[in-house]
Scaffold this motif. Structure first.
Motif, PDB file in Angstrom:
ATOM      1  N   GLU A  18       0.832  -1.203   0.000  1.00 23.83           N
ATOM      2  CA  GLU A  18       0.000   0.000   0.000  1.00 23.83           C
ATOM      3  C   GLU A  18       0.865   1.251   0.000  1.00 23.83           C
ATOM      4  O   GLU A  18       0.400   2.334  -0.348  1.00 23.83           O
ATOM      5  CB  GLU A  18      -0.911  -0.006   1.219  1.00 23.83           C
ATOM      6  CG  GLU A  18      -1.899  -1.159   1.207  1.00 23.83           C
ATOM      7  CD  GLU A  18      -2.540  -1.352   2.555  1.00 23.83           C
ATOM      8  OE1 GLU A  18      -3.599  -0.723   2.787  1.00 23.83           O
ATOM      9  OE2 GLU A  18      -1.995  -2.123   3.375  1.00 23.83           O
ATOM     10  N   VAL A  19       2.114   1.089   0.432  1.00 28.68           N
ATOM     11  CA  VAL A  19       3.095   2.173   0.434  1.00 28.68           C
ATOM     12  C   VAL A  19       4.407   1.579  -0.061  1.00 28.68           C
ATOM     13  O   VAL A  19       4.798   0.491   0.352  1.00 28.68           O
ATOM     14  CB  VAL A  19       3.281   2.778   1.845  1.00 28.68           C
ATOM     15  CG1 VAL A  19       4.357   3.847   1.847  1.00 28.68           C
ATOM     16  CG2 VAL A  19       1.965   3.338   2.369  1.00 28.68           C
ATOM     17  N   LEU A  20       5.076   2.317  -0.934  1.00 24.42           N
ATOM     18  CA  LEU A  20       6.352   1.877  -1.483  1.00 24.42           C
ATOM     19  C   LEU A  20       7.381   2.971  -1.230  1.00 24.42           C
ATOM     20  O   LEU A  20       7.155   4.138  -1.565  1.00 24.42           O
ATOM     21  CB  LEU A  20       6.185   1.628  -2.978  1.00 24.42           C
ATOM     22  CG  LEU A  20       7.240   0.867  -3.732  1.00 24.42           C
ATOM     23  CD1 LEU A  20       7.490  -0.504  -3.121  1.00 24.42           C
ATOM     24  CD2 LEU A  20       6.825   0.710  -5.188  1.00 24.42           C
ATOM     25  N   ILE A  21       8.495   2.588  -0.593  1.00 26.09           N
ATOM     26  CA  ILE A  21       9.569   3.526  -0.264  1.00 26.09           C
ATOM     27  C   ILE A  21      10.791   3.174  -1.103  1.00 26.09           C
ATOM     28  O   ILE A  21      11.264   2.035  -1.058  1.00 26.09           O
ATOM     29  CB  ILE A  21       9.952   3.438   1.234  1.00 26.09           C
ATOM     30  CG1 ILE A  21       8.738   3.600   2.146  1.00 26.09           C
ATOM     31  CG2 ILE A  21      11.078   4.414   1.566  1.00 26.09           C
ATOM     32  CD1 ILE A  21       8.188   4.983   2.263  1.00 26.09           C
ATOM     33  N   LEU A  22      11.296   4.116  -1.849  1.00 25.71           N
ATOM     34  CA  LEU A  22      12.510   3.939  -2.645  1.00 25.71           C
ATOM     35  C   LEU A  22      13.616   4.733  -1.968  1.00 25.71           C
ATOM     36  O   LEU A  22      13.540   5.957  -1.898  1.00 25.71           O
ATOM     37  CB  LEU A  22      12.297   4.424  -4.078  1.00 25.71           C
ATOM     38  CG  LEU A  22      11.021   3.941  -4.771  1.00 25.71           C
ATOM     39  CD1 LEU A  22      10.901   4.574  -6.152  1.00 25.71           C
ATOM     40  CD2 LEU A  22      10.992   2.438  -4.848  1.00 25.71           C
ATOM     41  N   SER A  23      14.603   4.023  -1.460  1.00 26.76           N
ATOM     42  CA  SER A  23      15.654   4.683  -0.692  1.00 26.76           C
ATOM     43  C   SER A  23      16.961   3.895  -0.789  1.00 26.76           C
ATOM     44  O   SER A  23      17.476   3.409   0.216  1.00 26.76           O
ATOM     45  CB  SER A  23      15.199   4.811   0.770  1.00 26.76           C
ATOM     46  OG  SER A  23      16.113   5.549   1.515  1.00 26.76           O
ATOM     47  N   PRO A  24      17.497   3.747  -2.020  1.00 22.90           N
ATOM     48  CA  PRO A  24      18.722   2.966  -2.171  1.00 22.90           C
ATOM     49  C   PRO A  24      19.881   3.519  -1.353  1.00 22.90           C
ATOM     50  O   PRO A  24      20.199   4.705  -1.426  1.00 22.90           O
ATOM     51  CB  PRO A  24      19.006   3.047  -3.668  1.00 22.90           C
ATOM     52  CG  PRO A  24      17.655   3.225  -4.284  1.00 22.90           C
ATOM     53  CD  PRO A  24      16.931   4.125  -3.303  1.00 22.90           C
ATOM     54  N   TYR A  59       7.179   6.862  -2.554  1.00 22.07           N
ATOM     55  CA  TYR A  59       8.033   7.934  -2.052  1.00 22.07           C
ATOM     56  C   TYR A  59       9.499   7.629  -2.337  1.00 22.07           C
ATOM     57  O   TYR A  59       9.929   6.485  -2.227  1.00 22.07           O
ATOM     58  CB  TYR A  59       7.861   8.084  -0.532  1.00 22.07           C
ATOM     59  CG  TYR A  59       6.448   8.376  -0.116  1.00 22.07           C
ATOM     60  CD1 TYR A  59       5.989   9.683  -0.038  1.00 22.07           C
ATOM     61  CD2 TYR A  59       5.560   7.339   0.182  1.00 22.07           C
ATOM     62  CE1 TYR A  59       4.672   9.957   0.336  1.00 22.07           C
ATOM     63  CE2 TYR A  59       4.252   7.607   0.555  1.00 22.07           C
ATOM     64  CZ  TYR A  59       3.822   8.911   0.632  1.00 22.07           C
ATOM     65  OH  TYR A  59       2.520   9.184   1.001  1.00 22.07           O
ATOM     66  N   ILE A  60      10.236   8.665  -2.673  1.00 22.53           N
ATOM     67  CA  ILE A  60      11.699   8.580  -2.745  1.00 22.53           C
ATOM     68  C   ILE A  60      12.205   9.336  -1.523  1.00 22.53           C
ATOM     69  O   ILE A  60      11.874  10.510  -1.333  1.00 22.53           O
ATOM     70  CB  ILE A  60      12.242   9.187  -4.043  1.00 22.53           C
ATOM     71  CG1 ILE A  60      11.726   8.394  -5.253  1.00 22.53           C
ATOM     72  CG2 ILE A  60      13.774   9.204  -4.024  1.00 22.53           C
ATOM     73  CD1 ILE A  60      12.122   8.964  -6.600  1.00 22.53           C
TER      74      ILE A  60
END
Length: 161
Positions: free
Chosen positions: A55-61, A94-95
Motif C-alpha cells: 500500500e506504500v512503497l519507499i525507494l531509498s537505495p 516515495y523517494i
C-alpha cells in the motif's frame, strides 16, 4: 490499520532492506509483508513484490542519492504489473533520503517519525525529515510512459492535520 510497506535498498538489482528497517515500519504503524525485523537485506523477485501488493512503497537505495533514484525509477515502472500495485495506483510511492534508514544512529528516530507520518498522515504531524522526500504525483490509476515517470515525483507536501 497497519498498511503494507515495502522499501527498496536497490532498484537494479531489486533489493529489499532488512536489519532494523522492518522494525522501524512496525514502530511507525505499518507492516512489511516481505521482511521480519532482523532479517538480512536481500534480493527479491518482482513477482513477490506484486503478490504482496504494498500500500506504500519507499525507494531509498543506500548507496545512492535522491537524484540517482529519480533517474532509476523508470526501471521499476517498466516492470510487469507496476501500475496495478496499490501503492502506485494510489500515488503512495516515495523517494526518501537513504540517510534516514541506512546507518545506525540517531537519524533512525527521524526515519521512524517520517514513516509514521507517511503511513498515518491524518494522525501524525509532518516531521522535519519530510523535507527530504519526493512523492509520486500520479494517482487514481493515472499512468505515464515509464521513461517519463521521474517527471511525476514532486517535493512532498502533505495536507495539514
Amino acid at each position: 490499520h497497519r498498511p503494507r510497506v515495502i522499501s527498496f535498498e536497490g532498484i537494479s538489482p531489486l533489493v529489499i532492506r532488512g536489519r532494523w528497517l522492518p522494525e522501524m515500519k512496525q514502530l511507525a504503524g505499518g507492516q512489511d509483508p516481505l521482511q521480519e525485523p532482523g532479517n538480512i537485506t536481500q534480493r527479491v523477485n518482482w513477482q513477490k513484490v506484486r503478490n504482496a501488493d504494498p500500500e506504500v512503497l519507499i525507494l531509498s537505495p543506500c548507496s545512492s542519492c535522491i537524484a540517482k533514484t529519480l533517474r532509476d525509477v523508470s526501471m521499476l515502472a517498466s516492470m510487469p504489473g507496476w501500475w496495478s500495485i496499490s501503492a502506485v495506483h494510489r500515488g503512495e510511492v516515495y523517494i526518501v533520503d537513504p540517510a534516514l534508514f541506512c546507518r545506525p544512529g540517531p537519524r533512525l528516530v527521524d526515519g521512524v517519525e517520517l514513516l509514521a507520518h507517511l503511513l498515518h498522515p491524518d494522525i501524525v504531524e509532518r516531521p522535519e525529515a519530510a523535507s527530504k522526500v519526493l512523492k509520486l504525483s500520479l494517482m487514481n490509476g493515472q499512468r505515464c510512459n515509464p521513461k517519463n515517470l521521474y517527471n511525476y515525483f514532486q517535493d512532498y507536501k502533505p495536507a495539514s492535520i
